[in-house]
Design an enzyme around this catalytic site. Structure first.
Site, mmCIF file in Angstrom:
data_model
loop_
_atom_site.group_PDB
_atom_site.id
_atom_site.type_symbol
_atom_site.label_atom_id
_atom_site.label_comp_id
_atom_site.label_asym_id
_atom_site.label_seq_id
_atom_site.Cartn_x
_atom_site.Cartn_y
_atom_site.Cartn_z
ATOM 1 N N VAL A 137 0.799 -1.125 -0.094
ATOM 2 C CA VAL A 137 -0.138 -0.054 0.105
ATOM 3 C C VAL A 137 0.798 1.211 0.072
ATOM 4 O O VAL A 137 1.848 1.235 0.684
ATOM 5 C CB VAL A 137 -0.901 0.224 1.327
ATOM 6 C CG1 VAL A 137 -1.732 1.264 1.150
ATOM 7 C CG2 VAL A 137 -1.782 -1.167 1.365
ATOM 8 N N GLU A 195 -0.065 2.491 -17.025
ATOM 9 C CA GLU A 195 0.060 1.281 -17.939
ATOM 10 C C GLU A 195 -0.408 1.511 -19.129
ATOM 11 O O GLU A 195 -1.213 2.222 -19.501
ATOM 12 C CB GLU A 195 -0.563 0.169 -17.256
ATOM 13 C CG GLU A 195 0.068 -0.460 -16.153
ATOM 14 C CD GLU A 195 1.388 -0.913 -16.152
ATOM 15 O OE1 GLU A 195 1.495 -1.415 -16.890
ATOM 16 O OE2 GLU A 195 2.139 -0.863 -14.963
ATOM 17 N N LYS A 210 -6.099 -1.428 -2.155
ATOM 18 C CA LYS A 210 -5.213 -0.696 -1.174
ATOM 19 C C LYS A 210 -6.351 -0.094 -0.032
ATOM 20 O O LYS A 210 -6.123 -0.381 1.149
ATOM 21 C CB LYS A 210 -4.610 0.408 -1.766
ATOM 22 C CG LYS A 210 -3.218 -0.094 -2.446
ATOM 23 C CD LYS A 210 -2.839 1.093 -3.427
ATOM 24 C CE LYS A 210 -1.785 0.803 -4.410
ATOM 25 N NZ LYS A 210 -1.324 1.647 -5.348
#
Ligand SMILES: NC(=O)c1ccc[n+]([C@@H]2O[C@H](COP(=O)([O-])OP(=O)(O)OC[C@H]3O[C@@H](n4cnc5c(N)ncnc54)[C@H](OP(=O)(O)O)[C@@H]3O)[C@@H](O)[C@H]2O)c1
Length: 433
Positions: A137, A195, A210
């Site tokens: 995280v 990405e 997270k």
């Protein structure tokens, strides 16, 4: 055994891509400092990757590199495992095998911990070995250890995080440069922050994993990624950003986890944050986590949430901890069994809301619209009219209201014939308590 008099602890690495390569570099560069400060000497003895033919930045001694993860876990010359493969399998099986064999595990794998953390914590507790996941995280930001150690006696009410650097970068560019969403995403991709397929970031999946981990640790509750209500930033428009600015807010993608009246809630969504709130000043690809506790009050941790350097720094801290425990025969505070708690559905959580709608500009319209808000117990904090006649736009900010009440209000307002369209609804977080 590696746990000999000179403090040698031998590491088996699973996955040596971006993060793994950075960790091996850091272990090498900081070897003397690590030995001096912690008394342990950490040596990488086995490394598993997928493709043995791939060209790598690091040259390993013969016999170190393999494509057989199980062989690394089972190797009697390996004392500690660091998992940096990512995803659920084979990481889950490999970590389980390692823990059952009494080998501590350090991992950066948010997807795995967010979905199978409870199971793995129990395996670790039963085996009496460390399972550490600081890097899973907010990358380099120390968060899990402060929650588990410094704040272990604190009654934490809420943790609000900017835990995805890609979306924070995109929203910052939209705010500061007035880029469109598509332009900002393309720029983030060019810079390597996003990405080629940015779905996991843009649609909030990464932040939801997270949020589940944060809620599990902050509240000791069993919260998995599927418990987190999730909305990404795809629908945030330049108009929303501009309106937020005019009203004194900044738009952020937030992970909000709360505990109240025995129930836990976890959600990810874009929100308007008052400019004076500490989270509003978190720009670019930075992450931050804002913690509110009964005794401690408010505190914020800020830093780099991704990248080889920050992530390997978090892994290294965990690895040294595990190595020290192993060497001294001590063991860290395992998490053990997470309690099954009521997960409060998003409908029952409260927020302030920003609502923008296009409506007819004539007497009685405002009364009709505000009447609908009132019927659903949504109280209006402020109202502004922008433009006139056909161009009239009404902007409301509400006091704290239940999600379900707000949703019912919007459904009904949409059906009023004086309302042409509801152009935007966004939560406001960090204003009213
Ligand atoms: N990148 C970040 O900024 C960041 C930040 C926080 C957390 N993390 C987490 O860190 C972990 C690693 O991320 P990364 O960016 O380093 O990923 P990556 O560059 O894709 O590296 C993955 C590594 O795992 C290896 N691998 C894949 N399948 C394997 C298998 N079956 N057995 C053994 N090795 C296998 C790959 O081998 P090859 O080298 O042969 O392809 C590669 O070395 C993930 O859990 C990620 O979520 C990353």
């Amino acid at each position: 055994m590696g746990r000999n008099g000179d403090g040698l602890v031998r590491v088996g690495i699973l996955g040596c891509g971006n993060v793994g390569t950075a960790l091996v570099g850091l272990l090498d560069a900081n070897a003397d400092l690590i030995k001096r400060r912690s008394g342990v000497r950490i040596e990488v003895v086995r490394v598993a990757v997928q493709n043995l033919a791939k060209e790598r930045a690091i040259t390993f001694s013969p016999g170190v590199l393999t494509n057989d993860g199980e062989a690394v876990v089972a190797d009697p010359a390996v004392d500690v495992i660091v998992e940096m493969i990512g995803g659920v399998e084979p990481a889950r099986s490999l970590i389980t095998s390692a823990l059952k064999a009494g080998k501590p595990v350090v991992t950066a794998n948010k997807e795995l911990i967010a979905n199978f953390g409870a199971e793995l914590f129990e395996v670790a507790a039963t085996a009496g070995v460390d399972l550490l996941f600081e890097a899973s995280v907010a990358g380099g930001i120390p968060l899990i250890r402060p929650l588990r150690e410094s704040l272990v006696g604190e009654r934490i009410r809420r943790v609000t995080g900017i835990v995805n650097g890609t979306t924070n970068y995109v929203l910052t560019r939209m705010t500061e440069e007035r880029c469109s969403f598509a332009e900002a995403v393309a720029e983030a991709q060019d810079l390597g922050y996003a990405e080629p397929d940015p779905t996991a970031d843009i649609d909030g999946f990464d932040a939801a994993s997270k949020a589940a981990i944060i809620a599990s640790i902050a509240f000791g509750a069993r919260v998995v990624a599927g418990d987190v209500s999730r909305e990404g930033i795809r629908d945030v428009t330049a108009d929303d950003i501009g309106a937020a600015e005019e009203l004194g807010y900044v738009v952020k993608l937030l992970a909000v986890t709360e505990e109240s009246a025995g129930a836990v809630s976890a959600r990810v969504h874009p929100a308007m944050v008052p400019v004076g709130h500490p989270l509003a000043s978190v720009r670019g690809s930075y992450n931050a986590v804002f913690i509110e506790g009964e005794a401690v009050g408010q505190l914020m941790l800020l830093g780099r949430g991704a990248g080889g350097g920050p992530t390997s720094s978090a892994l290294l801290g965990d690895l040294i901890d595990a190595a020290k425990n192993l060497h001294s025969g001590a063991r860290g505070a395992t998490i053990g069994v997470l309690e099954r708690r009521t997960i409060r559905p998003i409908d029952e959580t409260t927020s302030q809301f920003y609502v923008s709608l296009d409506a007819a500009d004539r007497p009685g319209v405002l009364a009709a619209i505000s009447g609908v808000f009132g019927q659903h117990r949504v109280s209006i904090q402020s109202m502004q009219q922008k433009g006139q006649g056909d161009d009239a736009r009404l902007i409301f900010v509400t006091h704290l209201a239940r999600e379900a009440d707000m949703a019912a209000t919007i459904r009904e307002v949409r059906n009023l014939d004086v309302v042409e369209r509801v152009s935007s609804v966004m939560r406001v977080v960090g204003g009213e308590e």
